[in-house]
Design a protein around this motif. Sequence first.
Motif, PDB file in Angstrom:
ATOM      1  N   PHE A  87      26.800  19.583  67.615  1.00  0.00           N
ATOM      2  CA  PHE A  87      26.851  20.769  66.752  1.00  0.00           C
ATOM      3  C   PHE A  87      25.618  21.649  66.873  1.00  0.00           C
ATOM      4  N   LEU A  88      24.672  21.269  67.733  1.00  0.00           N
ATOM      5  CA  LEU A  88      23.413  22.006  67.824  1.00  0.00           C
ATOM      6  C   LEU A  88      23.621  23.462  68.208  1.00  0.00           C
ATOM      7  N   GLU A  89      24.376  23.715  69.278  1.00  0.00           N
ATOM      8  CA  GLU A  89      24.535  25.081  69.764  1.00  0.00           C
ATOM      9  C   GLU A  89      25.298  25.947  68.754  1.00  0.00           C
ATOM     10  N   THR A  90      26.237  25.358  68.021  1.00  0.00           N
ATOM     11  CA  THR A  90      26.955  26.088  66.980  1.00  0.00           C
ATOM     12  C   THR A  90      25.993  26.592  65.916  1.00  0.00           C
ATOM     13  N   GLU A  91      25.039  25.743  65.530  1.00  0.00           N
ATOM     14  CA  GLU A  91      24.047  26.145  64.537  1.00  0.00           C
ATOM     15  C   GLU A  91      23.085  27.181  65.104  1.00  0.00           C
ATOM     16  N   LEU A  92      22.689  27.008  66.361  1.00  0.00           N
ATOM     17  CA  LEU A  92      21.747  27.947  66.969  1.00  0.00           C
ATOM     18  C   LEU A  92      22.349  29.340  67.145  1.00  0.00           C
ATOM     19  N   ALA A  97      16.477  35.042  64.323  1.00  0.00           N
ATOM     20  CA  ALA A  97      15.014  34.981  64.384  1.00  0.00           C
ATOM     21  C   ALA A  97      14.582  34.435  65.735  1.00  0.00           C
ATOM     22  N   SER A  98      13.432  34.863  66.208  1.00  0.00           N
ATOM     23  CA  SER A  98      12.952  34.469  67.530  1.00  0.00           C
ATOM     24  C   SER A  98      12.377  33.053  67.540  1.00  0.00           C
ATOM     25  N   LEU A  99      12.673  32.331  68.623  1.00  0.00           N
ATOM     26  CA  LEU A  99      12.074  31.015  68.834  1.00  0.00           C
ATOM     27  C   LEU A  99      10.804  31.105  69.687  1.00  0.00           C
ATOM     28  N   ALA A 100      10.470  32.304  70.138  1.00  0.00           N
ATOM     29  CA  ALA A 100       9.268  32.489  70.951  1.00  0.00           C
ATOM     30  C   ALA A 100       8.039  32.051  70.157  1.00  0.00           C
ATOM     31  N   HIS A 101       7.162  31.339  70.822  1.00  0.00           N
ATOM     32  CA  HIS A 101       5.902  30.845  70.247  1.00  0.00           C
ATOM     33  C   HIS A 101       6.097  29.725  69.223  1.00  0.00           C
ATOM     34  N   LYS A 102       7.317  29.285  69.036  1.00  0.00           N
ATOM     35  CA  LYS A 102       7.547  28.143  68.158  1.00  0.00           C
ATOM     36  C   LYS A 102       7.354  26.844  68.949  1.00  0.00           C
ATOM     37  N   GLY A 110      20.941  12.774  71.959  1.00  0.00           N
ATOM     38  CA  GLY A 110      22.206  13.055  72.620  1.00  0.00           C
ATOM     39  C   GLY A 110      22.084  14.200  73.605  1.00  0.00           C
ATOM     40  N   ILE A 111      23.220  14.589  74.153  1.00  0.00           N
ATOM     41  CA  ILE A 111      23.287  15.665  75.147  1.00  0.00           C
ATOM     42  C   ILE A 111      24.079  16.829  74.568  1.00  0.00           C
ATOM     43  N   VAL A 112      23.600  18.037  74.801  1.00  0.00           N
ATOM     44  CA  VAL A 112      24.288  19.237  74.311  1.00  0.00           C
ATOM     45  C   VAL A 112      25.531  19.458  75.174  1.00  0.00           C
ATOM     46  N   PRO A 113      26.730  19.352  74.610  1.00  0.00           N
ATOM     47  CA  PRO A 113      27.950  19.407  75.426  1.00  0.00           C
ATOM     48  C   PRO A 113      28.160  20.722  76.165  1.00  0.00           C
ATOM     49  N   GLU A 114      27.691  21.838  75.577  1.00  0.00           N
ATOM     50  CA  GLU A 114      27.911  23.144  76.209  1.00  0.00           C
ATOM     51  C   GLU A 114      27.179  23.283  77.542  1.00  0.00           C
ATOM     52  N   THR A 115      26.046  22.600  77.680  1.00  0.00           N
ATOM     53  CA  THR A 115      25.257  22.710  78.910  1.00  0.00           C
ATOM     54  C   THR A 115      25.116  21.395  79.666  1.00  0.00           C
ATOM     55  N   GLY A 116      25.458  20.277  79.019  1.00  0.00           N
ATOM     56  CA  GLY A 116      25.292  18.977  79.661  1.00  0.00           C
ATOM     57  C   GLY A 116      23.844  18.578  79.816  1.00  0.00           C
ATOM     58  N   LEU A 117      22.965  19.135  78.999  1.00  0.00           N
ATOM     59  CA  LEU A 117      21.532  18.876  79.106  1.00  0.00           C
ATOM     60  C   LEU A 117      21.032  18.117  77.883  1.00  0.00           C
ATOM     61  N   ILE A 118      19.954  17.323  78.069  1.00  0.00           N
ATOM     62  CA  ILE A 118      19.268  16.786  76.911  1.00  0.00           C
ATOM     63  C   ILE A 118      18.664  17.957  76.148  1.00  0.00           C
ATOM     64  N   PHE A 123      16.715  23.655  75.361  1.00  0.00           N
ATOM     65  CA  PHE A 123      15.846  24.694  74.791  1.00  0.00           C
ATOM     66  C   PHE A 123      15.057  25.412  75.885  1.00  0.00           C
ATOM     67  N   HIS A 124      14.636  24.679  76.898  1.00  0.00           N
ATOM     68  CA  HIS A 124      13.877  25.282  77.999  1.00  0.00           C
ATOM     69  C   HIS A 124      14.748  26.252  78.798  1.00  0.00           C
ATOM     70  N   ASP A 125      15.937  25.793  79.179  1.00  0.00           N
ATOM     71  CA  ASP A 125      16.799  26.596  80.054  1.00  0.00           C
ATOM     72  C   ASP A 125      17.508  27.733  79.322  1.00  0.00           C
ATOM     73  N   THR A 126      17.945  27.482  78.090  1.00  0.00           N
ATOM     74  CA  THR A 126      18.757  28.459  77.357  1.00  0.00           C
ATOM     75  C   THR A 126      17.915  29.432  76.551  1.00  0.00           C
ATOM     76  N   TYR A 127      16.783  28.952  76.027  1.00  0.00           N
ATOM     77  CA  TYR A 127      15.975  29.795  75.132  1.00  0.00           C
ATOM     78  C   TYR A 127      14.573  30.074  75.678  1.00  0.00           C
ATOM     79  N   ASN A 128      14.341  29.696  76.940  1.00  0.00           N
ATOM     80  CA  ASN A 128      13.075  29.989  77.629  1.00  0.00           C
ATOM     81  C   ASN A 128      11.845  29.450  76.898  1.00  0.00           C
ATOM     82  N   ILE A 129      11.991  28.316  76.258  1.00  0.00           N
ATOM     83  CA  ILE A 129      10.849  27.677  75.605  1.00  0.00           C
ATOM     84  C   ILE A 129      10.073  26.891  76.660  1.00  0.00           C
TER      85      ILE A 129
END
Length: 333
Positions: A87-92, A97-102, A110-118, A123-129
């Motif tokens: 449910f992580l991506e649904t909530e995101l 609000a920006s996640l930059a600098h957070k 678990g693994i995020v089903p939408e991307t198949g990533l831990i 967060f790194h690939d989708t939100y550039n953290i």
Amino acid sequence: MSKELKFAVLGGGSWATAIVKMLTENQEKVGWYMRNTEAISHIENEKHNPNYLSSVEFHTEQLELTEDIDTVVSKADILIFAIPSAFLETELKKLSASLAHKVIFSAIKGIVPETGLIVGEHFHDTYNIPFENIGVITGPCHAEEVALERLSYLTIACADKDKAELVAQNLSSDYIKTKISDDIIGTEYAAMLKNIYALAAGIAHGLGYGDNFQSVLMSNAIREMGRYIKRVHKMKRNINNSAYLGDLLVTGYSVFSRNRMFGNMIGKGYTVKSAQMEMKMIAEGYYAAESAYKMKGKFKKKVKTPIIDAVHKVLYENGNAKKVFKELTHKLD
């Protein structure tokens, strides 16, 4: 880094509740986002979460409760996500609000089903953290024992040692011991994989296998975990450390383990849907089994994973649990 940085926890389940409890031992104020407005009202009035770890009593003046994800993200510096991975991506998606600098720490196993990533990679690939702003909180630790203030251990992993130490300090107490690690990828994969192995332990128990087989299953599981993680991210690590082996054992054997409980029901003949309805809680191992199985198919070099294969066959290929585990017994040593 200053110790005055503000923490917020996102999630309303048992692990989120336990993390909020740990943080309130060290912080004057803790942000807490959950989507259940009734639960928020109950906590504000009755001082405990009505649905999870209800024995934990909070000093509500320490909590900044909100159902608005933007509010909690904009106010806090360090965000600890404890939302089930499914449910992580649904909530995101609700977030503007920006996640930059957070600084983002994942307490999600678990693994995020939408991307198949831990979660960290997501967060790194989708939100550039950047990876130095991403960390992992892992066990061996059950939320129920935190609620009882039984001595528990956490591993805090982050590429930035200072951030790992800061989070570790703020989760530590008389009953919580912490250590830090730089193996952010390995510890997060271990936290995901151990749920699959706990599910296997539950299936075996439900089928009537005893402690002798369980010991062989867990022995093979830690070696299988080691092979899998090495294929994903090769670095010097001791797979027998508590973040890997310890977390596997507590999840595989504990009466508090929802993944073992879920597997036990499957072993006893429940369908996946009926087991999920009966539990009313998320067993991350169910989703992890599909993701881990698919992911290993993309490895350039094959990795031997008979336990993951067996769990996947039972859960996703309509395999007969009794027959599949009888075949598995011949593949273990």
